[in-house]
Design an enzyme around this catalytic site. Structure first.
Site: not given
Ligand SMILES: Cc1cc2nc3c(=O)[nH]c(=O)nc-3n(C[C@H](O)[C@H](O)[C@H](O)COP(=O)(O)O)c2cc1C
Length: 400
Positions: A213, A327, A345
């Site tokens: 990416n 992030f 998370k």
């Protein structure tokens, strides 16, 4: 240019002494000013034999002082006047002679007198021939200076102007700038170990192809640097990026998400803080071809994917997890997705940013999400964002 640069409001006296490396002091001066510092140059008479004051005058836009008896300073008290305003005196290069004089408290010219009359820290960047550096007299002088609280930056090893090889080279201006910035930065994370991931991952298809990416690694590297400036011991697990490791940060280079996962899990039990900045691939190719795939003659090739481990979720679920920061780079619905990710998370802090703004560019706009809600930060350079993030992490950890 950054509005709030790392040396904004810092008054630095840059002392230049008579060594070959004096020419590098001109670059150092530019770097210090570039970081927002107010710099006053003071040279020894010997230094002016290597580079003229005009160079430093032109670069700093200020008169350069050499002489103790300079009548440009009213009442001739330059040695008090110049050091009174200083937040630090940096002598680069520092000759063996300057080190000897300062260790003994001698004051027979303007710079040595300034050093003796100072009311601020003194940092020196020694630069000399390897034998001068190894001479027991110099070693003794450096030891005395260290005991007196003088900060000694370097020297480095390498090729010397005299043609020899060894210890004694002045640290490069960029490295000295980093040390000065570190010196002034508040030590909000002193004694903490911070582990972080940065950059993209590369999921191989065959020996020459893969899926990756556009993460540049800049944000993660900026966080690593800001954490080190704040006094943390930093380990950076980095995917493939075109960036050099920040000074005094341990970098471990990896390619795939599986490698990144293994390196994080190996080190995380030791960490107080874990910051997951890397853009980790969610999936990897099930079977990597050991040979280069040939163009298919009939039909299109099929690639099967399997799920990669969720590194951050796994770290956050450890019995005694470090303080975890994630992030979220989203292309839309930033607030919703970032909040959901934080909850999923189970982490105390997530940094949300839009990929249109985050990837590739120098600046970034982020929103921090924690138990208290959302905290949008002003658009700023990635370095500034990183510093604000470190401040936020430190304040949340303090409250814990
Ligand atoms: C060509 C040349 C190069 C020198 N290079 C260095 C050097 O790199 N480091 C050093 O400690 N002294 C070096 N010296 C010796 C210093 O210039 C000398 O000790 C001088 O007295 C230093 O004065 P200062 O400490 O007041 O600047 C060099 C001398 C010459 C002539």
């Amino acid at each position: 240019m950054e509005i709030n640069m790392e040396l904004t409001d810092k008054h630095i006296v840059l002392g230049v002494t008579g060594g070959v490396a004096a020419y590098k002091a001109a670059t150092l001066l530019r770097r210090l000013i570039g970081a927002g510092g107010e710099v006053q140059v003071v040279m020894t008479a010997a230094a002016t034999r290597f580079v003229t004051p005009v160079t430093f005058q032109a670069l700093s836009g200020k008169p350069v002082f050499v002489d103790m008896w300079d009548d440009r300073i009213v009442d001739n008290m330059a040695h008090i006047e110049l050091s009174r305003r200083a937040d630090a005196i940096l002598v680069a290069p520092a000759t063996a002679d300057f080190l000897a004089k300062t260790a003994q408290g001698q004051a027979d010219d303007l710079l040595s007198t300034l050093a003796l009359a100072r009311n601020c820290p003194l940092l020196v960047a020694p630069a000399m021939n390897r034998q001068m550096w190894e001479n027991p007299a110099t070693r003794r002088n450096v030891e005395l200076l260290r005991r007196d609280g003088v900060i000694c930056l370097g020297p480095d090893a390498g090729a010397q102007a005299c043609g020899e090889e060894g210890d004694g080279r002045m640290r490069e201006p960029e490295a000295l700038l980093e040390s000065i910035i570190d010196f002034f930065a508040p030590k909000l994370l002193a004694g903490k170990k911070l582990l972080l991931t940065a950059g993209p991952t590369f999921e191989a298809i065959d020996p020459v192809r893969g899926i990756t990416n556009l993460s540049s690694g800049h944000m993660g590297y900026a966080v690593a640097r800001a954490a080190r400036q704040a006094g943390a011991e930093v380990t950076l697990i980095s995917g493939p990026v075109a960036l050099s490791a920040p000074q005094d940060v341990t970098r471990v280079s990896v390619q795939s998400a599986l490698e990144m996962h293994a390196e994080v899990m190996r080190r995380v039990t030791d960490a107080d803080i874990f910051v997951a900045v890397a853009a980790v691939a969610d999936y990897r190719v099930e079977r990597i071809s050991p040979q280069k795939l040939k163009k298919a003659t009939g039909g299109l090739p099929e690639i099967h994917f399997v799920e990669n481990p969720d590194i951050l979720a796994e770290v956050a679920a450890l019995p005694n997890p470090p303080f975890c920061v994630g992030f979220a780079a989203e292309s839309e619905h930033l607030e919703t997705y970032a909040r959901q990710k934080r909850a999923r998370k189970n982490i105390p802090l997530i940094v949300g940013n839009l990929i249109q703004e985050a990837f590739g560019g120098a600046d970034n706009r982020v929103i921090l999400f924690d138990d208290a809600g959302s905290h949008p930060l002003l658009v700023a350079s990635k370095n500034q964002i990183a510093r604000q993030l470190i401040e936020h992490i430190a304040s949340l950890m303090e409250k814990k």
